[in-house]
Write a protein that holds these residues in place. Structure first.
Motif, mmCIF file in Angstrom:
data_model
loop_
_atom_site.group_PDB
_atom_site.id
_atom_site.type_symbol
_atom_site.label_atom_id
_atom_site.label_comp_id
_atom_site.label_asym_id
_atom_site.label_seq_id
_atom_site.Cartn_x
_atom_site.Cartn_y
_atom_site.Cartn_z
ATOM 1 N N GLU A 27 -10.608 14.028 29.550
ATOM 2 C CA GLU A 27 -9.816 14.514 28.419
ATOM 3 C C GLU A 27 -8.664 13.558 28.097
ATOM 4 N N ILE A 28 -8.000 13.066 29.121
ATOM 5 C CA ILE A 28 -6.912 12.102 28.919
ATOM 6 C C ILE A 28 -7.449 10.855 28.232
ATOM 7 N N ARG A 29 -8.577 10.369 28.683
ATOM 8 C CA ARG A 29 -9.170 9.163 28.095
ATOM 9 C C ARG A 29 -9.519 9.395 26.629
ATOM 10 N N ARG A 30 -10.084 10.569 26.321
ATOM 11 C CA ARG A 30 -10.456 10.901 24.946
ATOM 12 C C ARG A 30 -9.212 10.979 24.054
ATOM 13 N N GLU A 31 -8.155 11.588 24.558
ATOM 14 C CA GLU A 31 -6.920 11.697 23.783
ATOM 15 C C GLU A 31 -6.295 10.326 23.530
ATOM 16 N N ARG A 32 -6.305 9.476 24.539
ATOM 17 C CA ARG A 32 -5.737 8.139 24.367
ATOM 18 C C ARG A 32 -6.575 7.303 23.402
ATOM 19 N N ALA A 33 -7.890 7.477 23.443
ATOM 20 C CA ALA A 33 -8.748 6.760 22.496
ATOM 21 C C ALA A 33 -8.469 7.223 21.064
ATOM 22 N N ALA A 34 -8.277 8.530 20.889
ATOM 23 C CA ALA A 34 -7.957 9.056 19.562
ATOM 24 C C ALA A 34 -6.611 8.519 19.086
ATOM 25 N N LEU A 35 -5.655 8.428 19.979
ATOM 26 C CA LEU A 35 -4.340 7.889 19.628
ATOM 27 C C LEU A 35 -4.463 6.457 19.129
ATOM 28 N N ARG A 42 0.035 8.288 10.238
ATOM 29 C CA ARG A 42 0.022 9.312 11.298
ATOM 30 C C ARG A 42 0.886 8.894 12.488
ATOM 31 N N LEU A 43 0.861 7.614 12.830
ATOM 32 C CA LEU A 43 1.732 7.139 13.908
ATOM 33 C C LEU A 43 3.197 7.327 13.525
ATOM 34 N N ASP A 44 3.517 7.063 12.258
ATOM 35 C CA ASP A 44 4.880 7.254 11.784
ATOM 36 C C ASP A 44 5.281 8.723 11.888
ATOM 37 N N ASP A 45 4.357 9.629 11.581
ATOM 38 C CA ASP A 45 4.628 11.069 11.723
ATOM 39 C C ASP A 45 4.966 11.433 13.168
ATOM 40 N N LEU A 46 4.338 10.740 14.099
ATOM 41 C CA LEU A 46 4.587 10.986 15.518
ATOM 42 C C LEU A 46 5.798 10.223 16.044
ATOM 43 N N GLY A 47 6.312 9.314 15.231
ATOM 44 C CA GLY A 47 7.454 8.509 15.651
ATOM 45 C C GLY A 47 7.065 7.394 16.601
ATOM 46 N N LEU A 48 5.820 6.917 16.464
ATOM 47 C CA LEU A 48 5.321 5.854 17.333
ATOM 48 C C LEU A 48 5.012 4.602 16.524
ATOM 49 N N THR A 49 5.189 3.469 17.163
ATOM 50 C CA THR A 49 4.751 2.217 16.554
ATOM 51 C C THR A 49 3.314 1.955 16.993
ATOM 52 N N ARG A 50 2.638 1.044 16.306
ATOM 53 C CA ARG A 50 1.278 0.664 16.703
ATOM 54 C C ARG A 50 1.279 0.134 18.140
ATOM 55 N N GLU A 51 2.302 -0.657 18.469
ATOM 56 C CA GLU A 51 2.398 -1.223 19.827
ATOM 57 C C GLU A 51 2.526 -0.121 20.877
ATOM 58 N N GLN A 52 3.350 0.885 20.625
ATOM 59 C CA GLN A 52 3.505 1.984 21.578
ATOM 60 C C GLN A 52 2.196 2.760 21.741
ATOM 61 N N ALA A 53 1.513 3.003 20.640
ATOM 62 C CA ALA A 53 0.245 3.723 20.694
ATOM 63 C C ALA A 53 -0.801 2.930 21.475
ATOM 64 N N GLN A 54 -0.871 1.628 21.236
ATOM 65 C CA GLN A 54 -1.842 0.794 21.951
ATOM 66 C C GLN A 54 -1.516 0.714 23.443
ATOM 67 N N ARG A 55 -0.222 0.648 23.757
ATOM 68 C CA ARG A 55 0.191 0.604 25.163
ATOM 69 C C ARG A 55 -0.226 1.896 25.880
ATOM 70 N N GLU A 56 0.004 3.023 25.234
ATOM 71 C CA GLU A 56 -0.391 4.309 25.817
ATOM 72 C C GLU A 56 -1.910 4.392 25.937
ATOM 73 N N ALA A 57 -2.621 3.967 24.921
ATOM 74 C CA ALA A 57 -4.082 4.046 24.917
ATOM 75 C C ALA A 57 -4.715 3.159 25.978
ATOM 76 N N SER A 58 -4.039 2.104 26.369
ATOM 77 C CA SER A 58 -4.619 1.179 27.345
ATOM 78 C C SER A 58 -4.294 1.553 28.796
ATOM 79 N N ARG A 59 -3.486 2.590 28.993
ATOM 80 C CA ARG A 59 -3.158 3.005 30.359
ATOM 81 C C ARG A 59 -4.394 3.579 31.047
ATOM 82 N N PRO A 60 -4.530 3.365 32.349
ATOM 83 C CA PRO A 60 -5.673 3.944 33.068
ATOM 84 C C PRO A 60 -5.549 5.472 33.139
#
Length: 70
Positions: A27-35, A42-60
């Motif tokens: 589930e965590i992996r699926r959520e990070r992939a969606a992010l 949508r990232l702006d709505d969440l208050g995230l930059t593309r870099e922050q989203a990619q960093r979170e998505a690449s975490r194990p």
């Protein structure tokens, strides 16, 4: 349109069964992939930059916030 599901369930608990851990990890992996697929609006709505989203998505899958490990 991409839906993002957020779980608030702790990931690491005492007596955590292997099956529960696997389901949570998937589930965590699926959520990070969606992010990682969200557009700039949508990232702006969440208050995230593309870099922050990619960093979170690449975490194990085992790398979760400490407040989930209660």
């Amino acid at each position: 349109m991409t839906a993002v599901t957020c779980t608030n369930a702790p990931v690491a608990k005492r007596n955590f069964s292997l099956l529960t851990w696997i389901v949570t990890a998937v589930e965590i992996r699926r959520e990070r992939a969606a992010l990682s697929q969200l557009d700039a609006h949508r990232l702006d709505d969440l208050g995230l930059t593309r870099e922050q989203a990619q960093r979170e998505a690449s975490r194990p899958i085992w790398d979760v916030p400490s407040h989930w490990q209660q």
